[in-house]
Design an enzyme around this catalytic site. Structure first.
Site, PDB file in Angstrom:
ATOM      1  N   GLY A 263      19.130  97.231  78.420  1.00 13.28           N
ATOM      2  CA  GLY A 263      19.742  96.613  79.587  1.00 13.28           C
ATOM      3  C   GLY A 263      18.721  96.145  80.617  1.00 13.28           C
ATOM      4  N   PRO A 264      18.955  94.999  81.265  1.00 12.92           N
ATOM      5  CG  PRO A 264      18.749  93.371  82.950  1.00 12.92           C
ATOM      6  CD  PRO A 264      18.084  94.610  82.406  1.00 12.92           C
ATOM      7  N   GLY A 265      18.944  93.012  79.275  1.00 11.46           N
ATOM      8  CA  GLY A 265      18.934  92.139  78.108  1.00 11.46           C
ATOM      9  C   GLY A 265      17.936  91.006  78.111  1.00 11.46           C
ATOM     10  CB  CYS A 383       8.786  97.268  85.761  1.00 14.11           C
ATOM     11  SG  CYS A 383       8.462  95.963  86.975  1.00 14.11           S
TER      12      CYS A 383
END
Length: 449
Positions: A263-265, A383
């Site tokens: 997610g989110p893809g 991240c």
């Protein structure tokens, strides 16, 4: 005095962020569309919202000095109006009377009419001194990382984490440059999904990714390749993280790939495009049903779309031992590498978050190793540049799995990126906003025995 539509939108975003835990980067575009703002007003609303949220720590110090009381003692509705006013007075080319009058009008519109005199007094006090004079007052008595934190509007613990990450590259002297880069709105990067679109359809070439383009401006959704799902908005650091896995070596037809925390893809879509071209098959997994729905929508452009599983990633990895040739583990993390794009995140994150995230990241890494077939590749991505989430995690997983080997990730990226990234000699790759124009993405490729 009437309130401009841009200031109404900005104030609404601040209230939703502070009162409803909304995310500004997700909420603001919809609020701009709902208000039907002109391009000029949309730009103003964006600068106001993001600027006030990014610089909140600094501006709150100014407000406390001007008000003679801690900001915690100020009603939240009034405080957000003051934040917008102070940001205009100290950081934007807005006439002082407009900044003061419209901010006071926001207090009235919020139902706090009795506080208008207080708000007016605070903002008038701020307006009577220059930004440099306020800077001297805010920084008085501070030194070291506390001074850098106050001046750059970062929590001190984040500054310390950034310093440690840069010091690992013998680059601690770059810390002020990194902090400054965090406070500059990033350019919008686009990705052309390979085999479905070309970067030339989107705009000027990107900075470091071969499948990137720089947005030409305006709403990216209006571009035909994006409207059709053949291209997306995606930071170039995220693009390189996905490409490091897909292009580390040639693809053998029939390979099975897995995006374990999808997610989110966004990365899943890029991996799916790469897999499709090479004859591989991608699967995705996501724990949260709503995010799994986002992954499915991100993959709808493919026929047939990749399978998206819903469930705990640790259990998924353990239940599929040795089944996958390539796995992306974009692990849940503090997100400290994306503070440019998520302006409120720096004030929401706490050092205590690491106590939950670090064990989770370790468990996910172990599960991914289990799911990796012989000779398979695993990309561990965060991240965040925080050492506890990056280098220390890699060292620990290598210690727990003697058959696992670190792949020279900078060398892989050197064969992918469109320019020299200047990465130091290390098995891992750490990207930086101030050097590469990307989020501070950490990438480590690992190979199973």
């Amino acid at each position: 005095m009437s309130i401009s539509p841009a200031r109404r939108v900005a104030y609404g975003v601040l209230r939703a962020v502070h009162d409803g835990d909304a995310y500004a980067n997700l909420l603001l575009p919809s609020r701009i569309r709902q208000a039907r703002l002109s391009p000029a007003d949309a730009a103003l609303a964006t600068e106001l919202s993001y600027g006030a949220l990014r610089m909140q720590g600094y501006d709150d110090r100014v407000i406390a000095l001007a008000a003679g009381r801690p900001v915690e003692k100020i009603d939240p509705e009034v405080l957000d109006a003051l934040r917008l006013g102070v940001r205009q007075l100290l950081g934007m080319r807005v006439p002082a009377h407009a900044a003061v009058d419209e901010s006071v009008s926001l207090v009235t519109a919020a139902g706090r009419k009795r506080a208008t005199g207080f708000a007016n007094g605070v903002l008038r006090t701020v307006s009577r001194s220059t930004p440099d004079q306020w800077r001297a007052r805010v920084l008085a008595g501070l030194d070291g990382d506390e001074l850098l934190a106050a001046e750059s509007a970062h929590p001190t613990w984040v500054v310390e984490a950034f310093r440690a990450a840069l010091a690992a590259e013998d680059a601690a002297a770059e810390l002020p440059e990194l902090l400054a880069a965090d406070n500059v709105a990033p350019r919008v990067a686009l990705v052309a999904l390979p085999g479905l679109a070309e970067p030339a359809e989107l705009g000027a070439p990107g900075g470091v990714s071969p499948v990137a383009a720089a947005s030409p401006g305006g709403d990216p959704a209006a571009l035909p390749p994006i409207a059709s799902g053949r291209a997306r908005v995606q930071d170039e650091g995220s693009q390189l993280a996905a490409l490091a896995l897909s292009r580390a070596r040639p693809i053998s037809p029939g390979e099975r790939w897995l995006d374990l925390c999808a997610g989110p893809g966004g990365k899943a879509a890029l991996l799916a495009a790469e897999a499709r071209l090479g004859g591989a098959v991608l699967e995705a997994n996501e724990l949260i049903p709503a995010r799994a729905g986002l992954v499915r929508r991100a993959l709808e452009v493919f026929d047939p779309p990749p399978v998206v599983h819903e469930g705990d990633a640790v259990a998924f990895g353990r239940d599929h031992p040795g089944e996958y040739d390539r796995i992306l583990l974009d692990a849940p993390c503090t997100g400290l590498g994306a503070l440019r794009r998520r302006p409120e995140a720096r004030w929401r994150k706490q050092p205590s978050d690491l106590a939950e995230l670090v064990p989770l990241q370790a468990a996910l890494l172990d599960a991914a190793v289990v799911a990796l077939g012989p000779g398979g590749l695993l990309a561990y991505v965060t991240c965040s540049p925080h050492p506890a989430e990056t280098r220390e995690q890699v060292a620990a997983v290598l210690g727990r799995h003697p058959g696992l080997r670190a792949v020279d990730t900078p060398a892989v990226l050197a064969g992918i990126a469109t320019r020299d990234l200047g990465l130091p000699a290390s098995p891992s790759a750490q990207l930086w906003p101030h050097r590469h124009g990307t989020d501070a993405m950490f990438i480590q490729l690992l190979r199973a025995a």
